[in-house]
Design an enzyme around this catalytic site. Structure first.
Site, PDB file in Angstrom:
ATOM      1  N   LYS A  34      19.289  70.615  94.838  1.00  0.00           N
ATOM      2  CA  LYS A  34      19.569  69.371  93.387  1.00  0.00           C
ATOM      3  C   LYS A  34      19.367  68.126  93.831  1.00  0.00           C
ATOM      4  O   LYS A  34      19.870  67.778  95.325  1.00  0.00           O
ATOM      5  CB  LYS A  34      20.738  70.655  92.328  1.00  0.00           C
ATOM      6  N   ARG A 129      34.246  75.714  83.890  1.00  0.00           N
ATOM      7  CA  ARG A 129      33.576  74.833  83.550  1.00  0.00           C
ATOM      8  C   ARG A 129      32.125  75.915  83.205  1.00  0.00           C
ATOM      9  O   ARG A 129      32.283  75.405  82.029  1.00  0.00           O
ATOM     10  CB  ARG A 129      33.255  74.540  84.642  1.00  0.00           C
ATOM     11  N   TYR A 254      31.707  37.082  95.380  1.00  0.00           N
ATOM     12  CA  TYR A 254      31.393  36.653  94.306  1.00  0.00           C
ATOM     13  C   TYR A 254      33.506  36.910  93.804  1.00  0.00           C
ATOM     14  O   TYR A 254      34.155  38.046  94.423  1.00  0.00           O
ATOM     15  CB  TYR A 254      31.112  37.578  93.307  1.00  0.00           C
ATOM     16  N   MET A 302      24.577  42.470  94.932  1.00  0.00           N
ATOM     17  CA  MET A 302      23.449  43.615  93.659  1.00  0.00           C
ATOM     18  C   MET A 302      22.736  43.812  95.455  1.00  0.00           C
ATOM     19  O   MET A 302      22.420  44.731  95.383  1.00  0.00           O
ATOM     20  CB  MET A 302      23.514  42.875  93.173  1.00  0.00           C
TER      21      MET A 302
END
EC number: 5.1.1.1
Length: 358
Positions: A34, A129, A254, A302
């Site tokens: 998956k 679940r 940053y 990024m």
């Protein structure tokens, strides 16, 4: 020169599958592929998972991709079908399904199918679940046995919530409950995924469902896959695009979250959160540059991240950087970041080049 590249070692994948077979010699192996083969490439993984007896997926689209690329082995939809409209697709493509709720059972009972579907009844043995509760179990079994759209014999499965925690009392209780409910049933059963098959031998039933360990990543918090004898399949690489002199007291990146305590050299690596590398990686998260560990210095951007190469560094633009892989376990990187390696390998974006070696 490529920027970020995920190098997938298909020989390591086959090694891991063979090791799983050795550790669960009496079970058939359902390879869980998956989430695009846990980020490793669904089609390539399936093609080279020669030791697998079946495949497990989460979405019907994943199952159809496998059929489209020539996979003929059984495929199980681990979450089951989402709507009655999926059922003819399962029949046409010979896809097996989990049933875990009343709505799915009613859809099966009301459908008009050309041939029956192989069904795995999912039992909620304690994770809460998905799955039918123990008090619902017998009624579900009887209705599924009576349903002409369900192939016989019925199959049974459950899923562990804490199998990666050896001292947790929940797993033995789940095993005991599942075995007591399914004892004497004709159909095949599956209980163990990666942690279960490695740590709880009594959960190795007719089928095991290895996922993360197949890719050379450990399901445990205190051991890497390498320590268990498994080989990492993915190595995430990039390279230096700049080497800069930074003086003591100067900040990088940053938010000025990292301030150099000494004159040093900072390397800029061509990978960032736009490639799937976590922005949350803190200062100090390890990266390999030319085979040595260096710490992230400053906030991940990024397209780039920065590392402290040290004042005596001789690294150059173009030199290789490894974000995780054979010499830097994804488990260790994840621990620094405060996440799990599952998330690292499955969150790479389409901008990352995929490279396969056989």
């Amino acid at each position: 020169m490529k920027a970020a590249t995920a190098c997938i070692d298909l020989v390591a994948l086959q090694h891991n599958l063979q090791l799983i077979k050795q550790q669960a010699p009496h079970s058939k192996l359902m390879a869980v592929v998956k989430a695009n083969g846990y980020g490793h490439g669904l089609r390539h993984v399936a093609k080279h998972a020669v030791g697998a007896d079946a495949f497990g997926v989460a979405r019907i689209e994943e199952a159809l991709q496998l059929r489209a690329c020539g996979v003929v082995k059984p495929i199980l939809l681990l979450e089951g079908f989402y709507s009655s409209g999926d059922l003819p697709v399962l029949v046409t493509n010979n896809i097996q399904t989990v049933v875990h709720c009343e709505e799915q059972l009613r859809d099966l009972e009301n459908a008009e199918l050309e041939t029956p579907v192989v069904v795995w009844l999912k039992i909620d043995s304690g994770m809460h679940r998905l799955g039918v509760r123990p008090e619902q179990y017998q009624a579900f079994v009887e209705r599924l046995h009576q349903c002409p759209n369900v192939a016989k014999p019925l199959r049974y499965m459950s899923h562990f919530g804490c199998a990666d925690e050896m001292n947790n009392e929940m797993t033995p209780k789940q095993i005991e409950l599942f075995l007591s409910l399914t004892r004497g049933c004709k159909g095949e059963r599956s209980l163990a995924a990666s942690a279960g098959l490695l740590a709880w031998q009594e959960s190795q039933l007719e089928w095991v469902r290895p996922g993360i360990i197949m890719y050379g990543v450990s399901p445990f918090g205190d051991k890497t896959a390498s320590e268990l004898g498994y080989k990492p399949v993915m190595t995430l690489k990039s390279h230096l695009i700049a080497v800069r002199d930074v003086k003591a007291g100067e900040s990088v990146g940053y938010g000025a979250t990292w301030i150099s305590e000494r004159d040093t050299k900072v390397g800029v690596i061509a990978i960032g959160y736009g490639d799937g590398y976590p922005r949350t990686a803190p200062n100090g998260t390890p990266v390999l540059v030319n085979g040595r560990k260096v710490p992230i210095a400053g906030r991940v951007s990024m397209d780039m991240l920065t590392v402290d190469l040290g004042p005596d560094a001789t690294d150059h633009v173009g030199d290789e950087a490894i974000l995780w892989g054979a010499d830097l376990p994804a488990e260790d990187v994840a621990q620094h970041i405060g996440t799990i390696a599952y998330e690292l390998v499955t969150k790479l974006t389409s901008r990352v080049e995929m490279s396969y070696s056989e």
